[in-house]
Design an enzyme around this catalytic site. Structure first.
Site, PDB file in Angstrom:
ATOM      1  N   HIS A  72       0.852  -1.216  -0.010  1.00 34.30           N
ATOM      2  CA  HIS A  72       0.116   0.033   0.079  1.00 34.30           C
ATOM      3  C   HIS A  72       0.902   1.084  -0.064  1.00 34.30           C
ATOM      4  CE1 HIS A  72      -3.441  -2.518   1.872  1.00 34.30           C
ATOM      5  NE2 HIS A  72      -3.211  -2.771   0.990  1.00 34.30           N
ATOM      6  N   TYR A 203      -8.114   3.527   9.799  1.00 31.43           N
ATOM      7  CA  TYR A 203      -8.104   3.796  11.138  1.00 31.43           C
ATOM      8  C   TYR A 203      -9.374   4.716  11.269  1.00 31.43           C
ATOM      9  CZ  TYR A 203      -3.580   1.564  11.650  1.00 31.43           C
ATOM     10  OH  TYR A 203      -2.157   0.509  11.431  1.00 31.43           O
ATOM     11  N   PRO A 295      -1.676  -2.267  19.635  1.00 31.76           N
ATOM     12  CA  PRO A 295      -1.048  -2.721  18.321  1.00 31.76           C
ATOM     13  C   PRO A 295      -1.563  -1.606  17.159  1.00 31.76           C
ATOM     14  CG  PRO A 295      -3.153  -3.485  19.169  1.00 31.76           C
ATOM     15  CD  PRO A 295      -2.468  -3.087  20.161  1.00 31.76           C
ATOM     16  N   LYS A 299       3.472  -1.994  15.539  1.00 27.34           N
ATOM     17  CA  LYS A 299       4.754  -1.957  15.694  1.00 27.34           C
ATOM     18  C   LYS A 299       5.464  -3.346  16.183  1.00 27.34           C
ATOM     19  CE  LYS A 299       5.888   2.006  14.014  1.00 27.34           C
ATOM     20  NZ  LYS A 299       5.620   1.646  12.643  1.00 27.34           N
ATOM     21  N   TYR A 387       5.184   5.522  10.940  1.00 26.64           N
ATOM     22  CA  TYR A 387       4.133   4.466  10.566  1.00 26.64           C
ATOM     23  C   TYR A 387       5.045   3.430   9.913  1.00 26.64           C
ATOM     24  CZ  TYR A 387       0.213   1.580   9.554  1.00 26.64           C
ATOM     25  OH  TYR A 387      -0.852   0.483   9.400  1.00 26.64           O
TER      26      TYR A 387
HETATM   27  P1  RFL Z   1       5.612 -14.083  20.009  1.00 29.24           P
HETATM   28  O1  RFL Z   1       4.994 -13.969  18.720  1.00 29.24           O
HETATM   29  O2  RFL Z   1       4.741 -13.968  21.138  1.00 29.24           O
HETATM   30  O3  RFL Z   1       6.548 -15.460  20.229  1.00 29.24           O
HETATM   31  C1  RFL Z   1       6.905 -15.871  21.214  1.00 29.24           C
HETATM   32  C2  RFL Z   1       7.149 -17.400  21.159  1.00 29.24           C
HETATM   33  O4  RFL Z   1       7.728 -18.001  22.119  1.00 29.24           O
HETATM   34  C3  RFL Z   1       6.973 -19.007  22.820  1.00 29.24           C
HETATM   35  N1  RFL Z   1       7.218 -19.391  24.066  1.00 29.24           N
HETATM   36  C4  RFL Z   1       8.079 -20.189  24.757  1.00 29.24           C
HETATM   37  N2  RFL Z   1       8.773 -21.141  24.089  1.00 29.24           N
HETATM   38  C5  RFL Z   1       9.407 -22.015  25.002  1.00 29.24           C
HETATM   39  N3  RFL Z   1       9.490 -21.996  26.215  1.00 29.24           N
HETATM   40  C6  RFL Z   1       8.302 -21.007  26.624  1.00 29.24           C
HETATM   41  N4  RFL Z   1       8.181 -21.170  28.169  1.00 29.24           N
HETATM   42  C7  RFL Z   1       7.826 -20.306  26.189  1.00 29.24           C
HETATM   43  N5  RFL Z   1       6.561 -19.470  26.315  1.00 29.24           N
HETATM   44  C8  RFL Z   1       6.458 -18.779  25.071  1.00 29.24           C
HETATM   45  C9  RFL Z   1       5.607 -19.035  22.130  1.00 29.24           C
HETATM   46  O5  RFL Z   1       4.915 -20.263  22.009  1.00 29.24           O
HETATM   47  C10 RFL Z   1       5.946 -18.168  21.034  1.00 29.24           C
HETATM   48  O6  RFL Z   1       5.949 -19.212  19.769  1.00 29.24           O
HETATM   49  O7  RFL Z   1       6.795 -12.953  20.229  1.00 29.24           O
HETATM   50  P2  RFL Z   1       8.046 -12.047  19.287  1.00 29.24           P
HETATM   51  O8  RFL Z   1       8.845 -13.388  18.464  1.00 29.24           O
HETATM   52  O9  RFL Z   1       8.469 -11.218  20.108  1.00 29.24           O
HETATM   53  O10 RFL Z   1       7.110 -11.307  18.199  1.00 29.24           O
HETATM   54  C11 RFL Z   1       6.307 -10.397  18.685  1.00 29.24           C
HETATM   55  C12 RFL Z   1       4.827 -10.149  17.508  1.00 29.24           C
HETATM   56  O11 RFL Z   1       4.371 -11.519  17.767  1.00 29.24           O
HETATM   57  C13 RFL Z   1       4.054  -9.244  18.379  1.00 29.24           C
HETATM   58  O12 RFL Z   1       4.801  -7.891  18.664  1.00 29.24           O
HETATM   59  C14 RFL Z   1       3.100  -8.862  17.115  1.00 29.24           C
HETATM   60  O13 RFL Z   1       2.128  -9.619  16.801  1.00 29.24           O
HETATM   61  C15 RFL Z   1       2.325  -7.693  17.661  1.00 29.24           C
HETATM   62  N6  RFL Z   1       1.147  -6.995  16.524  1.00 29.24           N
HETATM   63  C16 RFL Z   1       1.523  -6.568  15.428  1.00 29.24           C
HETATM   64  N7  RFL Z   1       2.859  -6.127  15.214  1.00 29.24           N
HETATM   65  C17 RFL Z   1       3.385  -5.658  13.801  1.00 29.24           C
HETATM   66  O14 RFL Z   1       4.566  -5.102  13.601  1.00 29.24           O
HETATM   67  N8  RFL Z   1       2.366  -5.051  13.122  1.00 29.24           N
HETATM   68  C18 RFL Z   1       1.032  -5.342  13.285  1.00 29.24           C
HETATM   69  O15 RFL Z   1       0.183  -5.169  12.314  1.00 29.24           O
HETATM   70  C19 RFL Z   1       0.341  -6.025  14.541  1.00 29.24           C
HETATM   71  N9  RFL Z   1      -0.869  -6.396  14.798  1.00 29.24           N
HETATM   72  C20 RFL Z   1      -0.085  -7.558  16.780  1.00 29.24           C
HETATM   73  C21 RFL Z   1      -1.078  -7.002  15.761  1.00 29.24           C
HETATM   74  C22 RFL Z   1      -0.564  -8.151  17.854  1.00 29.24           C
HETATM   75  C23 RFL Z   1      -1.743  -8.545  18.018  1.00 29.24           C
HETATM   76  N10 RFL Z   1      -2.109  -9.233  19.306  1.00 29.24           N
HETATM   77  C24 RFL Z   1      -2.948 -10.396  18.920  1.00 29.24           C
HETATM   78  C25 RFL Z   1      -1.737  -8.948  20.611  1.00 29.24           C
HETATM   79  C26 RFL Z   1      -2.494  -7.174  16.147  1.00 29.24           C
HETATM   80  C27 RFL Z   1      -2.626  -7.957  17.102  1.00 29.24           C
HETATM   81  C28 RFL Z   1      -4.341  -8.004  17.323  1.00 29.24           C
HETATM   82  C1  PHB Z   2      -3.891  -6.330  11.119  1.00 31.03           C
HETATM   83  O1  PHB Z   2      -4.000  -6.203   9.771  1.00 31.03           O
HETATM   84  O2  PHB Z   2      -3.939  -7.445  11.680  1.00 31.03           O
HETATM   85  C2  PHB Z   2      -3.214  -4.968  11.697  1.00 31.03           C
HETATM   86  C3  PHB Z   2      -3.342  -3.777  10.902  1.00 31.03           C
HETATM   87  C4  PHB Z   2      -2.786  -2.605  11.406  1.00 31.03           C
HETATM   88  C5  PHB Z   2      -2.811  -2.597  12.983  1.00 31.03           C
HETATM   89  C6  PHB Z   2      -2.722  -3.763  13.657  1.00 31.03           C
HETATM   90  C7  PHB Z   2      -3.223  -4.776  13.107  1.00 31.03           C
HETATM   91  O3  PHB Z   2      -2.378  -1.479  13.395  1.00 31.03           O
END
Ligand code: RFL
Ligand code: PHB
Length: 394
Positions: A72, A203, A295, A299, A387
């Site tokens: 985008h 947004y 979220p 980031k 962003y």
């Molecule tokens: P993760 O992805 O939580 O991975 C951690 C891993 O560690 C494992 N684990 C263990 N392994 C061994 N022993 C244990 N005792 C353990 N305990 C846990 C877990 O099973 C898992 O596999 O952390 P990591 O790698 O630091 O990655 C971070 C990202 O996943 C997170 O920041 C993002 O998902 C946040 N986020 C977004 N980030 C973006 O950059 N762009 C986005 O658009 C965005 N949208 C979002 C999001 C997070 C969301 N939620 C669900 C909170 C949207 C949402 C709704």
């Molecule tokens: C998503 O597509 O899951 C998404 C997009 C933008 C955000 C957070 C999550 O700021």
């Protein structure tokens, strides 16, 4: 068992780090509690910064992303029934916002890692960390509750185990400071089968609460709705979700939200959190293990990718030229960027969400902020550069 870098967690941080180390000729083993299937099916992030996309391409895992991702040139802010476009591409000298789901990134990374002989111990149980302040820290775990205990003796441990993992709590409480902010906001996220309603993300700030229109593919859309974080999904029938989305996304410019069958729903709460320092002895925290952002700024995953680039560089300098000083500055280097992302994520969150504590004065300030951002080029440039991702300072 012996390895150079023991990695806890096969999320974006752990898998990317393992791949970066492999490319530098450094050995690692990943220990992960979940199964491969579970990891590859968990729906989370969607938006990748330009720097994250560049990294995935540079390490050779960008092929599917380039075919299936959506690139985008901007996004929209909707308030007072009008959409305002932030032309990120033009405002940042040619950068894109890439929409490609986190679990697709993980599929690509797991497959690349296994193909190159990488070791990932899925479904490890009772993972614990030992001897972190010695020269030979250890990861202990068992596979299956009656499996044998296994020790991995490492030169270093990377705690990439997310917010709830065991790595951060293994740092003595007196040796870390935790900064935290909780929000009275939650996001109800849905996946629907429908064509996209808009070519770019929207947004929306509305008196009834925040809403976000995102996408996953030409047939699958991702939508979010601000709800009470303690709310129960059982209170949200499909009808109620659609009514709320339509109300919050109503415009005077003809925007039409396209409905479709909802096949996944969940509610997430949000927080801002930073652990300082992100290292202790021979343990280094990366990604959500060290910091959390709400979220709204998209980031989290991107910060995880930035951390592990710094960490991989530190390990590389250590093994190649026996330099430890860069590794010693890991936390300091990462936290400078982390705090800027914390600032931006909090800014986006407070500007766009409905807050019960807000006075009419605060509400007018929210609108003034949005009007300023969308009418001043200087403000739009600032929004766009944050962003799309601030530069990585090595
Ligand atoms: P993760 O992805 O939580 O991975 C951690 C891993 O560690 C494992 N684990 C263990 N392994 C061994 N022993 C244990 N005792 C353990 N305990 C846990 C877990 O099973 C898992 O596999 O952390 P990591 O790698 O630091 O990655 C971070 C990202 O996943 C997170 O920041 C993002 O998902 C946040 N986020 C977004 N980030 C973006 O950059 N762009 C986005 O658009 C965005 N949208 C979002 C999001 C997070 C969301 N939620 C669900 C909170 C949207 C949402 C709704
Ligand atoms: C998503 O597509 O899951 C998404 C997009 C933008 C955000 C957070 C999550 O700021």
């Amino acid at each position: 068992m012996r390895t150079q870098v023991g990695i806890i967690g096969a999320g974006p941080a752990g898998l990317l780090l393992s791949h970066l180390l492999y490319l530098q000729g450094i050995e690692s083993v990943i220990v992960e509690t979940r199964s491969r299937e579970e990891i590859e099916e968990t729906i989370r992030a969607g938006v990748l910064e330009q720097g994250t996309v560049d990294l995935l391409n540079a390490i050779g895992v960008g092929e599917r992303l380039n075919k299936e991702g959506h690139f985008h040139e901007g996004f929209e802010l909707l308030f007072q029934r009008k959409r305002h476009r932030i032309h990120v591409h033009e405002l940042t000298g040619g950068k894109y916002i890439t929409v490609y789901a986190q679990h697709e990134v993980l599929k690509d990374l797991i497959s690349a890692r296994l193909q190159t002989g990488g070791q990932i111990r899925f479904q490890a149980e009772q993972v614990s960390l030992h001897d972190l302040d010695s020269e030979r820290p250890k990861i202990r775990f068992r596979q299956g509750s009656d499996g044998e205990w296994q020790d991995i003796v490492c030169d270093f441990i990377a705690g990439c185990d997310g917010f709830h993992g065991p790595s951060r709590p293994s740092i003595p409480a007196a040796r870390r400071t935790e900064y935290q902010k909780l929000y009275p906001f939650g996001w109800l996220g849905i996946l629907i089968q429908a064509p996209s309603s808009a070519p770019e993300l929207i947004y929306a700030r509305h008196e009834r609460g925040f809403a976000l229109v995102s996408t996953r593919s030409p047939e699958i859309q991702r939508l979010y709705l601000q709800v009470d974080p303690r709310d129960d999904l059982a209170n949200w029938s499909d009808d109620r979700i659609w009514t709320e989305l339509h109300a919050r996304l109503e415009t005077d410019d003809g925007f039409q939200l396209i409905e479709g069958p909802i096949f996944q729903k969940n509610i997430v709460s949000m927080r801002s959190f930073v652990c300082d320092p992100m290292q202790y002895g021979r343990l280094f925290l990366a990604g959500d293990a060290a910091h959390i952002v709400p979220p709204t700024g998209a980031k989290g995953l991107n910060l995880a990718a930035a951390d592990v680039q710094v960490l991989a560089r530190g390990f590389s300098l250590y093994y190649r030229s026996n330099q430890r000083d860069y590794l010693d500055r890991y936390s300091e280097i990462c936290l400078r960027r982390v705090w800027k992302a914390e600032r931006f994520s909090r800014f986006m969150t407070t500007m766009l969400h409905r807050d019960e504590q807000h006075s009419p004065f605060d509400q007018r300030l929210q609108l003034a902020e949005l009007e300023y951002l969308t009418s001043s080029r200087a403000a739009s440039v600032s929004l766009a550069e944050n962003y799309v991702g601030l530069p990585l300072e090595f």
